[in-house]
Design a protein around this motif. Structure first.
Motif, PDB file in Angstrom:
ATOM      1  N   SER A  21       0.775  -1.205   0.222  1.00  0.00           N
ATOM      2  CA  SER A  21      -0.328   0.078   0.239  1.00  0.00           C
ATOM      3  C   SER A  21       0.789   1.154  -0.052  1.00  0.00           C
ATOM      4  N   SER A  22       2.005   1.169  -0.400  1.00  0.00           N
ATOM      5  CA  SER A  22       3.163   2.405   0.069  1.00  0.00           C
ATOM      6  C   SER A  22       2.563   3.128  -1.635  1.00  0.00           C
ATOM      7  N   LYS A  23       2.753   4.032  -1.302  1.00  0.00           N
ATOM      8  CA  LYS A  23       2.602   5.406  -2.205  1.00  0.00           C
ATOM      9  C   LYS A  23       4.126   5.701  -3.137  1.00  0.00           C
ATOM     10  N   TYR A  24       4.910   4.493  -2.996  1.00  0.00           N
ATOM     11  CA  TYR A  24       6.270   5.025  -3.348  1.00  0.00           C
ATOM     12  C   TYR A  24       6.396   4.010  -4.117  1.00  0.00           C
ATOM     13  N   GLN A  25       5.438   3.451  -4.802  1.00  0.00           N
ATOM     14  CA  GLN A  25       6.117   2.340  -6.038  1.00  0.00           C
ATOM     15  C   GLN A  25       6.658   2.443  -6.543  1.00  0.00           C
ATOM     16  N   ASP A  26       7.407   3.722  -7.145  1.00  0.00           N
ATOM     17  CA  ASP A  26       7.933   3.893  -8.229  1.00  0.00           C
ATOM     18  C   ASP A  26       9.669   3.089  -7.895  1.00  0.00           C
ATOM     19  N   GLY A  27       9.940   3.230  -6.822  1.00  0.00           N
ATOM     20  CA  GLY A  27      11.544   3.093  -6.100  1.00  0.00           C
ATOM     21  C   GLY A  27      12.800   4.312  -6.095  1.00  0.00           C
ATOM     22  N   ALA A  28      12.103   5.234  -7.206  1.00  0.00           N
ATOM     23  CA  ALA A  28      12.732   7.078  -7.538  1.00  0.00           C
ATOM     24  C   ALA A  28      13.257   7.567  -5.175  1.00  0.00           C
ATOM     25  N   GLU A  29      11.891   7.289  -5.057  1.00  0.00           N
ATOM     26  CA  GLU A  29      12.183   8.153  -3.547  1.00  0.00           C
ATOM     27  C   GLU A  29      13.359   6.766  -2.674  1.00  0.00           C
ATOM     28  N   LYS A  30      14.407   7.650  -2.276  1.00  0.00           N
ATOM     29  CA  LYS A  30      15.256   7.326  -1.235  1.00  0.00           C
ATOM     30  C   LYS A  30      14.982   8.373  -0.333  1.00  0.00           C
ATOM     31  N   GLY A  31      16.038   7.841   0.613  1.00  0.00           N
ATOM     32  CA  GLY A  31      16.445   7.868   1.604  1.00  0.00           C
ATOM     33  C   GLY A  31      16.095   7.398   2.710  1.00  0.00           C
ATOM     34  N   PHE A  32      15.761   6.170   2.779  1.00  0.00           N
ATOM     35  CA  PHE A  32      15.367   5.054   4.209  1.00  0.00           C
ATOM     36  C   PHE A  32      15.759   4.046   3.368  1.00  0.00           C
ATOM     37  N   VAL A  33      16.149   2.973   4.365  1.00  0.00           N
ATOM     38  CA  VAL A  33      16.130   1.584   5.141  1.00  0.00           C
ATOM     39  C   VAL A  33      16.137   1.242   5.919  1.00  0.00           C
ATOM     40  N   GLN A  34      15.308  -0.474   6.482  1.00  0.00           N
ATOM     41  CA  GLN A  34      15.881  -1.251   7.648  1.00  0.00           C
ATOM     42  C   GLN A  34      16.315  -2.596   7.422  1.00  0.00           C
ATOM     43  N   VAL A  35      16.734  -2.353   7.944  1.00  0.00           N
ATOM     44  CA  VAL A  35      17.743  -3.826   7.839  1.00  0.00           C
ATOM     45  C   VAL A  35      17.490  -5.026   9.439  1.00  0.00           C
ATOM     46  N   MET A  36      17.383  -5.821   9.309  1.00  0.00           N
ATOM     47  CA  MET A  36      16.648  -6.531  10.469  1.00  0.00           C
ATOM     48  C   MET A  36      17.812  -7.922  10.477  1.00  0.00           C
ATOM     49  N   LEU A  37      18.672  -7.779  11.302  1.00  0.00           N
ATOM     50  CA  LEU A  37      19.941  -8.805  11.082  1.00  0.00           C
ATOM     51  C   LEU A  37      19.890  -9.818  12.313  1.00  0.00           C
ATOM     52  N   PRO A  38      19.269 -10.890  12.657  1.00  0.00           N
ATOM     53  CA  PRO A  38      19.534 -11.951  13.611  1.00  0.00           C
ATOM     54  C   PRO A  38      20.723 -12.548  13.093  1.00  0.00           C
ATOM     55  N   THR A  39      21.835 -13.265  14.790  1.00  0.00           N
ATOM     56  CA  THR A  39      22.854 -12.912  14.584  1.00  0.00           C
ATOM     57  C   THR A  39      22.988 -14.872  15.535  1.00  0.00           C
ATOM     58  N   ASN A  40      23.961 -15.605  15.826  1.00  0.00           N
ATOM     59  CA  ASN A  40      23.858 -16.805  16.122  1.00  0.00           C
ATOM     60  C   ASN A  40      24.438 -15.993  17.470  1.00  0.00           C
ATOM     61  N   ASP A  41      25.180 -14.947  17.998  1.00  0.00           N
ATOM     62  CA  ASP A  41      25.500 -14.532  19.358  1.00  0.00           C
ATOM     63  C   ASP A  41      25.365 -13.516  19.794  1.00  0.00           C
ATOM     64  N   SER A  42      25.210 -12.499  19.278  1.00  0.00           N
ATOM     65  CA  SER A  42      24.271 -11.059  19.702  1.00  0.00           C
ATOM     66  C   SER A  42      23.054 -10.677  19.884  1.00  0.00           C
ATOM     67  N   GLY A  43      21.963 -12.046  19.589  1.00  0.00           N
ATOM     68  CA  GLY A  43      20.456 -11.056  19.643  1.00  0.00           C
ATOM     69  C   GLY A  43      20.019 -10.892  17.803  1.00  0.00           C
ATOM     70  N   ILE A  44      18.920 -10.278  17.662  1.00  0.00           N
ATOM     71  CA  ILE A  44      18.404  -9.545  17.344  1.00  0.00           C
ATOM     72  C   ILE A  44      18.698  -7.649  16.637  1.00  0.00           C
ATOM     73  N   TRP A  45      19.582  -7.458  15.367  1.00  0.00           N
ATOM     74  CA  TRP A  45      19.665  -6.226  15.609  1.00  0.00           C
ATOM     75  C   TRP A  45      18.596  -5.646  14.976  1.00  0.00           C
ATOM     76  N   ILE A  46      17.976  -4.320  14.671  1.00  0.00           N
ATOM     77  CA  ILE A  46      17.043  -3.603  13.831  1.00  0.00           C
ATOM     78  C   ILE A  46      18.000  -2.405  13.669  1.00  0.00           C
ATOM     79  N   LEU A  47      18.069  -1.918  12.126  1.00  0.00           N
ATOM     80  CA  LEU A  47      19.147  -0.798  12.010  1.00  0.00           C
ATOM     81  C   LEU A  47      18.761  -0.261  11.297  1.00  0.00           C
TER      82      LEU A  47
END
Length: 190
Positions: free
Chosen positions: A82-108
């Motif tokens: 439902s995002s209105k940014y479907q053209d992919g032209a808008e930049k400036g945000f990214v979120q990374v989900m990062l599960p690890t073996n030793d240090s838990g889960i990171w959300i960057l």
């Protein structure tokens, strides 16, 4: 015989140069997964980085999350149907989900405004374990009034801020279990 000595010398110099470059680090010394992650982040933020210097700065900020074995999955502004940014032209945000073996889960989370030469990086590390472990963190930080301020608490949670920083420890306990979320925010100047 001179040819073989020259060849041997060239091989030694070549290996020395390769080792020297590796020991100094830099983007080329990162593993393929790390390179891919950093390339994606910089691209999604819309930052030009032909010499990889921005990727190195981002790595230097988030390297603690990339220790050991991990997996990453990222979302941007156009992933939601439902995002209105479907053209992919808008930049400036990214979120990374990062599960690890030793240090838990990171959300960057990475944010960059179009005309501002800075990336804001928010890092949340989620640790889950015993109630005693979470209470130990709570007591340590609550009692260190020189460095931490208790913002709020109840029977089941606490919210503690490191003084002078955008750095929080958020604790939650249940029956026998406990969770701690460490949240920090950093600025990466470009």
């Amino acid at each position: 015989m001179k040819f073989y000595k020259l060849l041997a010398l060239l091989l030694v110099v070549s290996f020395s140069q390769a080792s020297l470059a590796q020991s100094f680090g830099g983007f080329d010394s990162y593993g393929e997964g790390t390179k891919s992650l950093l390339t994606t982040v910089v691209k999604q933020l819309g930052v030009s980085d032909p010499d990889n210097s921005v990727k190195v700065k981002v790595f230097d900020t988030i390297d603690v999350a990339l220790e050991g074995n991990w997996y990453s999955y990222w979302v941007g502004m156009n992933d939601l149907a439902s995002s209105k940014y479907q053209d992919g032209a808008e930049k400036g945000f990214v979120q990374v989900m990062l599960p690890t073996n030793d240090s838990g889960i990171w959300i960057l989370t990475f944010n960059k405004a179009k005309d501002i030469p800075q990336i804001i990086v928010s890092m949340a590390q989620i640790r889950h374990g015993s109630q005693d472990g979470a209470l130990s963190v709570y007591n340590e930080k609550k009692n260190d009034t020189e460095n931490y301020e208790l913002k709020n608490e109840s029977d089941k949670f606490a919210f503690i801020q490191e003084k002078g920083k955008v750095a929080f420890s958020i604790l939650n306990v249940g029956t026998g279990t406990g969770s701690v979320v460490y949240f920090n925010q950093f600025a990466v100047d470009l």
